[in-house]
Design an enzyme around this catalytic site. Structure first.
Site, PDB file in Angstrom:
ATOM      1  N   ARG A 143       0.844  -1.194   0.000  1.00 51.46           N
ATOM      2  CA  ARG A 143       0.000   0.000   0.000  1.00 51.46           C
ATOM      3  C   ARG A 143       0.882   1.249   0.000  1.00 51.46           C
ATOM      4  NH1 ARG A 143      -1.892   0.711   4.377  1.00 51.46           N
ATOM      5  NH2 ARG A 143      -1.209  -1.151   5.484  1.00 51.46           N
ATOM      6  N   TYR A 196      -1.395  -3.475  -6.843  1.00 48.52           N
ATOM      7  CA  TYR A 196      -1.235  -4.189  -5.571  1.00 48.52           C
ATOM      8  C   TYR A 196      -2.540  -4.218  -4.753  1.00 48.52           C
ATOM      9  CZ  TYR A 196      -0.345  -5.155  -0.733  1.00 48.52           C
ATOM     10  OH  TYR A 196      -0.454  -5.677   0.530  1.00 48.52           O
ATOM     11  N   GLY A 197      -2.783  -5.334  -4.115  1.00 46.40           N
ATOM     12  CA  GLY A 197      -3.955  -5.602  -3.263  1.00 46.40           C
ATOM     13  C   GLY A 197      -4.673  -4.392  -2.703  1.00 46.40           C
ATOM     14  N   GLY A 198      -4.156  -3.863  -1.609  1.00 45.37           N
ATOM     15  CA  GLY A 198      -4.852  -2.796  -0.907  1.00 45.37           C
ATOM     16  C   GLY A 198      -5.023  -1.526  -1.727  1.00 45.37           C
ATOM     17  N   LYS A 202      -9.624  -2.489   1.633  1.00 47.82           N
ATOM     18  CA  LYS A 202      -9.352  -1.375   2.549  1.00 47.82           C
ATOM     19  C   LYS A 202     -10.103  -0.115   2.136  1.00 47.82           C
ATOM     20  CE  LYS A 202      -7.071  -3.786   5.340  1.00 47.82           C
ATOM     21  NZ  LYS A 202      -5.773  -4.296   5.169  1.00 47.82           N
ATOM     22  N   HIS A 227     -10.554  -2.759  11.451  1.00 50.43           N
ATOM     23  CA  HIS A 227      -9.469  -3.600  10.933  1.00 50.43           C
ATOM     24  C   HIS A 227      -9.261  -4.766  11.900  1.00 50.43           C
ATOM     25  CE1 HIS A 227      -5.005  -3.650   9.356  1.00 50.43           C
ATOM     26  NE2 HIS A 227      -5.758  -4.507   8.698  1.00 50.43           N
ATOM     27  N   SER A 268      -1.320  -3.861  10.217  1.00 51.21           N
ATOM     28  CA  SER A 268      -0.966  -4.723   9.088  1.00 51.21           C
ATOM     29  C   SER A 268       0.282  -5.549   9.406  1.00 51.21           C
ATOM     30  CB  SER A 268      -0.716  -3.871   7.846  1.00 51.21           C
ATOM     31  OG  SER A 268      -1.857  -3.089   7.573  1.00 51.21           O
ATOM     32  N   CYS A 276       0.715  -7.861  11.595  1.00 51.81           N
ATOM     33  CA  CYS A 276       0.970  -8.041  13.035  1.00 51.81           C
ATOM     34  C   CYS A 276       0.179  -9.199  13.633  1.00 51.81           C
ATOM     35  CB  CYS A 276       0.686  -6.748  13.786  1.00 51.81           C
ATOM     36  SG  CYS A 276       1.888  -5.456  13.434  1.00 51.81           S
ATOM     37  N   GLY A 277      -0.318 -10.108  12.802  1.00 50.27           N
ATOM     38  CA  GLY A 277      -0.822 -11.367  13.350  1.00 50.27           C
ATOM     39  C   GLY A 277      -2.318 -11.629  13.312  1.00 50.27           C
ATOM     40  N   LYS A 278      -3.100 -10.860  12.558  1.00 47.44           N
ATOM     41  CA  LYS A 278      -4.544 -11.136  12.522  1.00 47.44           C
ATOM     42  C   LYS A 278      -4.861 -12.474  11.856  1.00 47.44           C
ATOM     43  CE  LYS A 278      -5.590  -7.278  10.493  1.00 47.44           C
ATOM     44  NZ  LYS A 278      -4.197  -6.786  10.515  1.00 47.44           N
ATOM     45  N   ASP A 337      -9.388  -9.970   8.658  1.00 44.13           N
ATOM     46  CA  ASP A 337      -8.872  -8.620   8.401  1.00 44.13           C
ATOM     47  C   ASP A 337      -9.862  -7.507   8.721  1.00 44.13           C
ATOM     48  OD1 ASP A 337      -6.476  -7.231   7.430  1.00 44.13           O
ATOM     49  OD2 ASP A 337      -7.686  -6.585   5.738  1.00 44.13           O
ATOM     50  N   ARG A 397       2.017 -12.269  -0.863  1.00 48.20           N
ATOM     51  CA  ARG A 397       0.680 -12.601  -0.351  1.00 48.20           C
ATOM     52  C   ARG A 397       0.070 -13.806  -1.056  1.00 48.20           C
ATOM     53  NH1 ARG A 397      -1.766  -9.000   3.766  1.00 48.20           N
ATOM     54  NH2 ARG A 397      -0.133  -7.457   4.066  1.00 48.20           N
ATOM     55  N   PHE A 429       1.760 -17.604  18.131  1.00 44.72           N
ATOM     56  CA  PHE A 429       1.016 -18.536  17.281  1.00 44.72           C
ATOM     57  C   PHE A 429       0.030 -19.362  18.125  1.00 44.72           C
ATOM     58  CE2 PHE A 429       5.026 -17.448  15.157  1.00 44.72           C
ATOM     59  CZ  PHE A 429       4.503 -16.822  14.037  1.00 44.72           C
TER      60      PHE A 429
HETATM   61  P1  GTP Z   1      -2.395  -7.942   7.233  1.00 47.01           P
HETATM   62  O1  GTP Z   1      -2.938  -8.940   6.263  1.00 47.01           O
HETATM   63  O2  GTP Z   1      -1.309  -7.098   6.647  1.00 47.01           O
HETATM   64  O3  GTP Z   1      -3.449  -7.101   7.856  1.00 47.01           O
HETATM   65  O4  GTP Z   1      -1.595  -8.763   8.369  1.00 47.01           O
HETATM   66  P2  GTP Z   1      -2.075  -9.649   9.630  1.00 47.01           P
HETATM   67  O5  GTP Z   1      -2.346  -8.785  10.797  1.00 47.01           O
HETATM   68  O6  GTP Z   1      -3.136 -10.595   9.220  1.00 47.01           O
HETATM   69  O7  GTP Z   1      -0.733 -10.448   9.982  1.00 47.01           O
HETATM   70  P3  GTP Z   1      -0.365 -12.004   9.802  1.00 47.01           P
HETATM   71  O8  GTP Z   1      -1.208 -12.900  10.664  1.00 47.01           O
HETATM   72  O9  GTP Z   1      -0.330 -12.317   8.360  1.00 47.01           O
HETATM   73  O10 GTP Z   1       1.114 -12.021  10.391  1.00 47.01           O
HETATM   74  C1  GTP Z   1       2.136 -11.203   9.898  1.00 47.01           C
HETATM   75  C2  GTP Z   1       3.482 -11.756  10.276  1.00 47.01           C
HETATM   76  O11 GTP Z   1       3.570 -11.845  11.710  1.00 47.01           O
HETATM   77  C3  GTP Z   1       3.723 -13.144   9.728  1.00 47.01           C
HETATM   78  O12 GTP Z   1       5.028 -13.236   9.242  1.00 47.01           O
HETATM   79  C4  GTP Z   1       3.531 -14.034  10.928  1.00 47.01           C
HETATM   80  O13 GTP Z   1       4.288 -15.209  10.847  1.00 47.01           O
HETATM   81  C5  GTP Z   1       3.942 -13.147  12.112  1.00 47.01           C
HETATM   82  N1  GTP Z   1       3.185 -13.502  13.342  1.00 47.01           N
HETATM   83  C6  GTP Z   1       1.851 -13.710  13.438  1.00 47.01           C
HETATM   84  N2  GTP Z   1       1.502 -14.074  14.705  1.00 47.01           N
HETATM   85  C7  GTP Z   1       2.643 -14.096  15.423  1.00 47.01           C
HETATM   86  C8  GTP Z   1       2.941 -14.400  16.796  1.00 47.01           C
HETATM   87  O14 GTP Z   1       2.078 -14.735  17.601  1.00 47.01           O
HETATM   88  N3  GTP Z   1       4.245 -14.279  17.175  1.00 47.01           N
HETATM   89  C9  GTP Z   1       5.232 -13.918  16.285  1.00 47.01           C
HETATM   90  N4  GTP Z   1       6.477 -13.836  16.731  1.00 47.01           N
HETATM   91  N5  GTP Z   1       4.985 -13.636  14.981  1.00 47.01           N
HETATM   92  C10 GTP Z   1       3.715 -13.717  14.555  1.00 47.01           C
HETATM   93  C1  SPV Z   2      -2.967  -4.680   5.166  1.00 46.60           C
HETATM   94  O1  SPV Z   2      -1.989  -4.060   4.700  1.00 46.60           O
HETATM   95  O2  SPV Z   2      -3.469  -4.401   6.281  1.00 46.60           O
HETATM   96  C2  SPV Z   2      -3.561  -5.806   4.412  1.00 46.60           C
HETATM   97  C3  SPV Z   2      -3.162  -5.984   3.028  1.00 46.60           C
HETATM   98  O3  SPV Z   2      -4.417  -6.508   4.915  1.00 46.60           O
HETATM   99  S1  SPV Z   2      -3.880  -4.799   1.983  1.00 46.60           S
HETATM  100  O4  SPV Z   2      -5.042  -5.371   1.325  1.00 46.60           O
HETATM  101  O5  SPV Z   2      -2.886  -4.447   1.016  1.00 46.60           O
HETATM  102  O6  SPV Z   2      -4.305  -3.659   2.749  1.00 46.60           O
HETATM  103 MN    MN Z   3      -4.920  -5.818   6.992  1.00 43.22          MN
END
Ligand code: GTP
Ligand code: SPV
Ligand code: MN
Length: 601
Positions: free
Chosen positions: A78, A217-219, A226, A246, A268, A270-272, A293, A386, A511
């Site tokens: 983004r 790109y996606g977003g 978004k 979000h 973004s 950070c683990g959702k 998301d 992605r 995790f």
């Molecule tokens: P967006 O799609 O961008 O909104 O991201 P998201 O919030 O869904 O994040 P996602 O779950 O894809 O995790 C992003 C990164 O953080 C990945 O590389 C994961 O492996 C890492 N991650 C997720 N959960 C954890 C956790 O509990 N601990 C650690 N150390 N890393 C994590």
């Molecule tokens: C984020 O960046 O929070 C995402 C991917 O979930 S995007 O669709 O590019 O916004």
């Molecule tokens: Mn997101």
């Protein structure tokens, strides 16, 4: 052009027809094509993309009906710098958004759009965010010159003829205009990933329109996500008294067979997605996914908040995803019917990315298309590569996913990526304290947006890049929801999976082990877990967090969960600076800051 639009238009929606004609006249595509969202259409488009050498069909045995794309190396995330909220007054966009006068922006972008689809087809992509049979279905139509966008929208939204039919002749819809900004001159060869160095992602919340230019790109390009479901929808939600957030949505079942719903907002990357599909490591608990998301939360007849995921697929961060971290995501993509962007390609026509497997393949083609070996010192996949995959392939999808009424929310978690200060989990005293936790949420920046990575920034409710209006009004809206919902509202917690030791290693294993935190959260709701009050909220009392079978030293556990007054004293001026930047922060949240300061002194 008119003839093309009118002749084969499968709708009598007059506003839609007029708009399609108007945009076609401006952008001057060679043809206009109405998309029906069928499997035949998917096959036609993916075949075409493979024939043109734009997409690679993956090995059918590994990932059936799945396709691999490499983007232009400059078009991978983004572009927050080029994202605009165009409201009549600058104050409408507030202190956190880029603002532009709507007429000026339309003039600037109108020039860019003029003839921008020459040599291409303009696709008309009708879609619905959330179940089509909702009381008040939220429609959109994306006009785009990108086949990649069309097939991605098929995965990510309820797209095609059912959505168009439900729009009837006059239902309102969000006008989503998208172009990659790369016309093809006569005799010119198209490139694999058309885009433009000039990019604009513009939103007109007052007229419910989106204009996007220059990125695939996606977003930036899948405008249902978004742009609509957060930026435009947050403005709708403000007007209509609900929340567009979000947030992931998950359903948790306890050993007593009681169901709970947890929503969580993390910035973004950070683990959702990971938390949404969590496989609990503690016995007796199960998780089902509703969304990873975006959550739309509305008041039900019983006065509780009900959450719906407006999306229909996952657009997940690939790196870090593997059987050891997120097995349910792996099972989802392994069913195929997916798109992979900017990951690496194996010699057997499958995909790979960092940490997908514990051992690295001996040879890959990396996301630049270059030969890659484990010793070359570079990442094979882009950090923001992605997967795009249908949600109904998720083996733990909740039965309520398609329920238009949504699911009643029991707890909301806010979180961020912070190496220090923020404890593993803390419960807010009440709604306003929870809103304060959300409003002051901070996180290290990630590769999901262009710009520096790892810089701590405030990210209110993980919505900083996604609030479609004035952030102070948004925060006031949260306070107002608190007044309206009273004691029927979800309890609010703050979590941080990313606290680090002095040696820079994550203290908490994260995790699946995050299920221990979910258990503590539910036990708090049930009055079954002890907590210690701190200025940062109520944190687990010794022994109240279930650590059975967890291999973690006492010291690391203490360091992950602790409240440290010294760190918080350093946090206060940063929060003050943030509130000063916001300016017109709701009084209720300023009061919370005063309380924090008092409690710390
Ligand atoms: P967006 O799609 O961008 O909104 O991201 P998201 O919030 O869904 O994040 P996602 O779950 O894809 O995790 C992003 C990164 O953080 C990945 O590389 C994961 O492996 C890492 N991650 C997720 N959960 C954890 C956790 O509990 N601990 C650690 N150390 N890393 C994590
Ligand atoms: C984020 O960046 O929070 C995402 C991917 O979930 S995007 O669709 O590019 O916004
Ligand atoms: Mn997101």
């Amino acid at each position: 052009m008119t003839a093309i639009v009118g002749q084969n238009a499968p709708t009598k929606h007059s506003e839609l027809l007029a708009w399609v004609e108007e945009v076609a006249a401006l952008t001057k595509p060679d043809a206009v094509r109405w998309c029906d969202g069928s499997d035949a259409e998917w096959k036609e488009f993916t075949d075409l993309l493979v024939d043109r050498g734009v997409a690679t069909r993956l090995n059918d045995e590994a990932k059936p009906n799945s396709f691999y794309f490499r983007s232009d190396p400059t078009d991978v995330a983004r572009v927050e710098d080029q994202t605009f909220i165009c409201t009549e007054t600058e104050d409408g966009a507030g202190p956190t958004n880029n603002w532009s006068d709507p007429a000026e922006m339309k003039q600037t972008m109108g020039k860019l759009y003029d003839g921008c689809m020459k040599g291409r087809t303009m696709f008309v992509v009708p879609f619905c965010m959330g179940p089509i049979d909702a009381d008040d279905p939220k429609f959109g139509v994306e006009l785009t010159d990108s086949e990649y966008v069309v097939i991605s929208m098929k995965i990510m939204t309820r797209m095609g003829k059912d959505a168009l039919a439900a729009m009837g002749t006059d239902k309102p819809f969000v006008k989503c205009l998208h172009s990659v900004g790369h016309p093809i001159a006569d005799g010119e060869q198209d490139v694999a990933w058309p885009c433009n160095d000039t990019k604009y992602i513009s939103h007109f919340p007052e007229t419910r329109e989106i204009w996007s230019y220059g990125s695939g790109y996606g977003g930036n390009a899948l405008l249902g996500k978004k742009c609509y479901a957060l930026r435009i929808a947050s403005a709708m939600a403000h007007d209509e008294g609900w929340l567009a957030e979000h947030m992931l949505i998950l359903e948790l079942t306890s050993p007593e067979n009681k169901k709970y719903v947890v929503c969580a907002a993390f910035p973004s990357a950070c683990g959702k997605t990971n938390l949404a599909m969590l496989e609990p490591t503690i016995p007796g608990w199960t998780v089902k996914t509703l969304g990873d998301d975006i959550a739309w939360m509305r008041f039900g007849e019983d006065g509780r908040l009900y959450a719906v995921n407006p999306e229909n697929g996952f657009f997940g961060v690939a790196p870090g995803t593997g059987y050891h971290t997120n097995p349910n995501a792996m099972r989802t993509i392994e069913k195929g019917n997916s798109i992979f962007t900017n990951v690496a390609l194996t010699d057997h026509g499958d995909v790979w990315w960092e940490e997908m497997t514990s051992t690295k393949p001996k040879h890959l083609t990396d996301w630049h298309g270059k030969s890659w070996t484990p010793d070359n010192g570079e990442k094979a996949a882009h950090p923001n590569s992605r997967f795009t995959t249908p949600i109904d392939q998720c083996p733990i999808l909740s039965e309520d996913f398609n329920n238009p009424k949504g699911v009643p929310v029991d707890a909301i978690l806010f979180g961020g990526r912070r190496a220090s200060t923020i404890p593993l989990v803390a419960q807010s005293r009440d709604w306003n304290h929870g809103a304060f936790m959300g409003a002051t949420c901070s996180s290290e920046t990630t590769a999901a947006a262009t710009g520096a990575v790892g810089v701590v920034r405030r990210d209110p409710m993980a919505m900083l890049p996604f609030i479609g209006y004035n952030a102070n009004d948004y925060l006031q809206h949260w306070v107002n929801i608190g007044e309206k919902g009273g004691d029927k509202l979800p309890a609010i917690f703050f979590v941080n999976w990313f606290r680090k030791s002095d040696q820079g290693k994550f203290l908490w294993p994260g995790f699946g082990e995050n299920s221990r935190v979910l258990e503590w959260v539910i036990n708090r709701l049930e009055g079954k877990a002890e907590a210690v009050d701190t200025p940062a909220g109520a944190i687990p009392a010794e022994g109240s967090l279930n650590v059975d079978g967890l291999s973690l030293t006492e010291e690391d556990l203490a360091a992950a969960t602790r409240f440290n007054a010294e760190e918080w004293k350093q946090e206060v001026p940063l929060i003050e600076e943030w509130f000063d930047k916001l300016g017109d922060v709701p009084q209720a949240l300023r009061d919370e800051l005063d309380t924090l300061k008092q409690n710390l002194s």
